[in-house]
Design a protein around this motif. Structure first.
Motif, PDB file in Angstrom:
ATOM      1  N   ASP A 224       6.424   0.629  -6.824  1.00  0.00           N
ATOM      2  CA  ASP A 224       6.494  -0.772  -6.395  1.00  0.00           C
ATOM      3  C   ASP A 224       7.818  -1.014  -5.657  1.00  0.00           C
ATOM      4  O   ASP A 224       8.654  -0.115  -5.525  1.00  0.00           O
ATOM      5  CB  ASP A 224       6.297  -1.722  -7.586  1.00  0.00           C
ATOM      6  CG  ASP A 224       7.380  -1.557  -8.637  1.00  0.00           C
ATOM      7  OD1 ASP A 224       8.495  -1.118  -8.278  1.00  0.00           O
ATOM      8  OD2 ASP A 224       7.115  -1.870  -9.821  1.00  0.00           O
ATOM      9  N   GLY A 298       4.660  -0.846   0.819  1.00  0.00           N
ATOM     10  CA  GLY A 298       4.167  -1.768  -0.217  1.00  0.00           C
ATOM     11  C   GLY A 298       2.675  -2.069  -0.078  1.00  0.00           C
ATOM     12  O   GLY A 298       1.904  -1.839  -1.023  1.00  0.00           O
ATOM     13  N   SER A 302      -0.334  -0.873  -2.719  1.00  0.00           N
ATOM     14  CA  SER A 302      -1.159  -1.772  -3.543  1.00  0.00           C
ATOM     15  C   SER A 302      -2.635  -1.647  -3.195  1.00  0.00           C
ATOM     16  O   SER A 302      -3.485  -1.715  -4.087  1.00  0.00           O
ATOM     17  CB  SER A 302      -0.654  -3.223  -3.528  1.00  0.00           C
ATOM     18  OG  SER A 302      -0.351  -3.613  -2.241  1.00  0.00           O
TER      19      SER A 302
END
Ligand code: TYM
Length: 344
Positions: A224, A298, A302
């Motif tokens: 993350d 990112g 995800s």
């Protein structure tokens, strides 16, 4: 040599810790190439079992790599995306190549030496013969272009040697069956750009690798924003400011690596990056790199996690891809059997 239709093939092992090196060295190229070529992208689960694998983890990592492919922008409708073990042609051609390839050739493979380490007697036969399977992966589709990172260059050279020897050894049969002067193309490695060899964040002389015991050595695609930021801030550097030109990076492997990563993420050259940051210290450069890495990685990370959790969808992509791959592979294997004189 006869002209072959252009086709791209590449593979990634489902061995966990899919990292920035895999992403920049391979996946970004895979995505670029689909605009211009027909592409076959494979999760090479049979390669993974050359070292011990926990079966449940192998399943999970196969879905993870597939999800990484899709999250990066590979279109599974236009291209073929599948896992190797669903198409038996890979194993069949690998056996043929075990009989074409020479012990002397395999003995020169540096990756085997690194992976087998000191306890070579205890390495699997599969680990030793692995480059023959890799040649089969590519040539069972008669692929012409192979995007990979720098570490796969030697395996690609071996693939060309195997293709050439097969074409020579069976030249008469190949000609008689109407394939001209060569059945297999000599596939071209595509190793380009500023990130063909991304190095460990802890040690600029070591490649970024899935198996490094320190998680701080690599950025995983699943990290993350906080983890990405922490790893970049802790990355090893030297005390000098950044140079204004590429030549000034020589002898500074950590600086060179971070500049290369920045360039690859931004889609520019290292010189472009140095024009912007030359003369600045690492703390300001690292802040800019954190922002860029989080912005670029990112969303991919995800989306990868979201897709990975949808087993039914991922498995369906792999099954449909395998059906398409199998058609090409079995057509080519029929030809190989005829060339060899196998009765069918
Ligand atoms: P694998 O699974 O180790 O790595 C997948 C891809 O990522 C590239 N790569 C890197 N690129 C830049 N910097 C790094 N630190 C870095 N680490 C890995 C690799 O070069 C590779 O492109 N043998 C192959 C898989 C394979 C294959 C094939 C590839 C099997 N059959 C046929 C091409 C064609 C491997 O172990 O890659």
């Amino acid at each position: 040599m006869a002209a072959f239709p252009q086709l791209v093939f590449s593979g990634v092992q489902p061995t966990g810790n899919f990292h920035l090196g895999n992403y920049l060295g391979a996946l970004v190229k895979f995505v670029e190439m689909q605009a211009k070529y027909d592409c076959v992208y494979c999760v090479v689960d049979m390669h993974a079992i050359t070292v011990p694998q926990d079966p449940a983890e192998l399943t999970m990592h196969t879905r993870e790599v597939t999800a990484a492919f899709l999250a990066s922008g590979i279109d599974p409708k236009k291209n073929i995306v599948f896992n190797q073990s669903q198409v038996s042609g890979h194993a069949e051609l690998a056996w043929v190549f075990n009989c074409v390839s020479r012990l002397g050739w395999l003995n020169r493979m540096t990756q085997f030496k690194e992976k087998a380490g000191k306890d070579r007697e205890n390495a699997s036969v599969g680990l030793y013969a692995y480059p023959n399977l890799m040649a089969a992966d590519i040539l069972v589709y008669r692929a012409t272009h192979v995007p990979v990172g720098e570490d796969q260059k030697q395996h690609l050279e071996l693939t060309r040697d195997i293709a050439q020897k097969f074409n020579n050894d069976f030249a008469a049969s190949i000609e008689r069956l109407g394939y001209g002067d060569a059945f297999f193309p000599l596939p071209e490695p595509i190793i380009q750009g500023p990130a063909t060899r991304v190095m460990s964040l802890r040690d600029g002389s070591k490649k970024m690798s899935k198996s490094d015991p320190s998680d701080y050595s690599r950025i995983n695609l699943s990290d993350d924003a906080d983890q990405i930021a922490q790893k970049i801030r802790k990355a090893k550097t030297d005390p000098d400011a950044l140079p204004s030109e590429n030549a000034g990076l020589s002898g500074r492997p950590e600086a060179e690596n971070l500049v290369g990563v920045f360039a690859a993420l931004q889609g520019v050259t290292k010189d472009d990056v140095l024009k912007q940051f030359g003369g600045q210290n690492f703390s300001s450069f690292k802040s800019a790199l954190v922002d860029l890495a989080v912005a670029k990685l990112g969303p991919v990370g995800s989306e990868m996690k979201r897709l990975q959790a949808d087993h039914a969808y991922i498995d369906d992509v792999l099954r449909k891809g395998a059906d398409r791959a199998r058609e090409i592979a079995s057509h080519n294997m029929t030809a190989v059997k005829d060339i060899l004189g196998f009765v069918r």
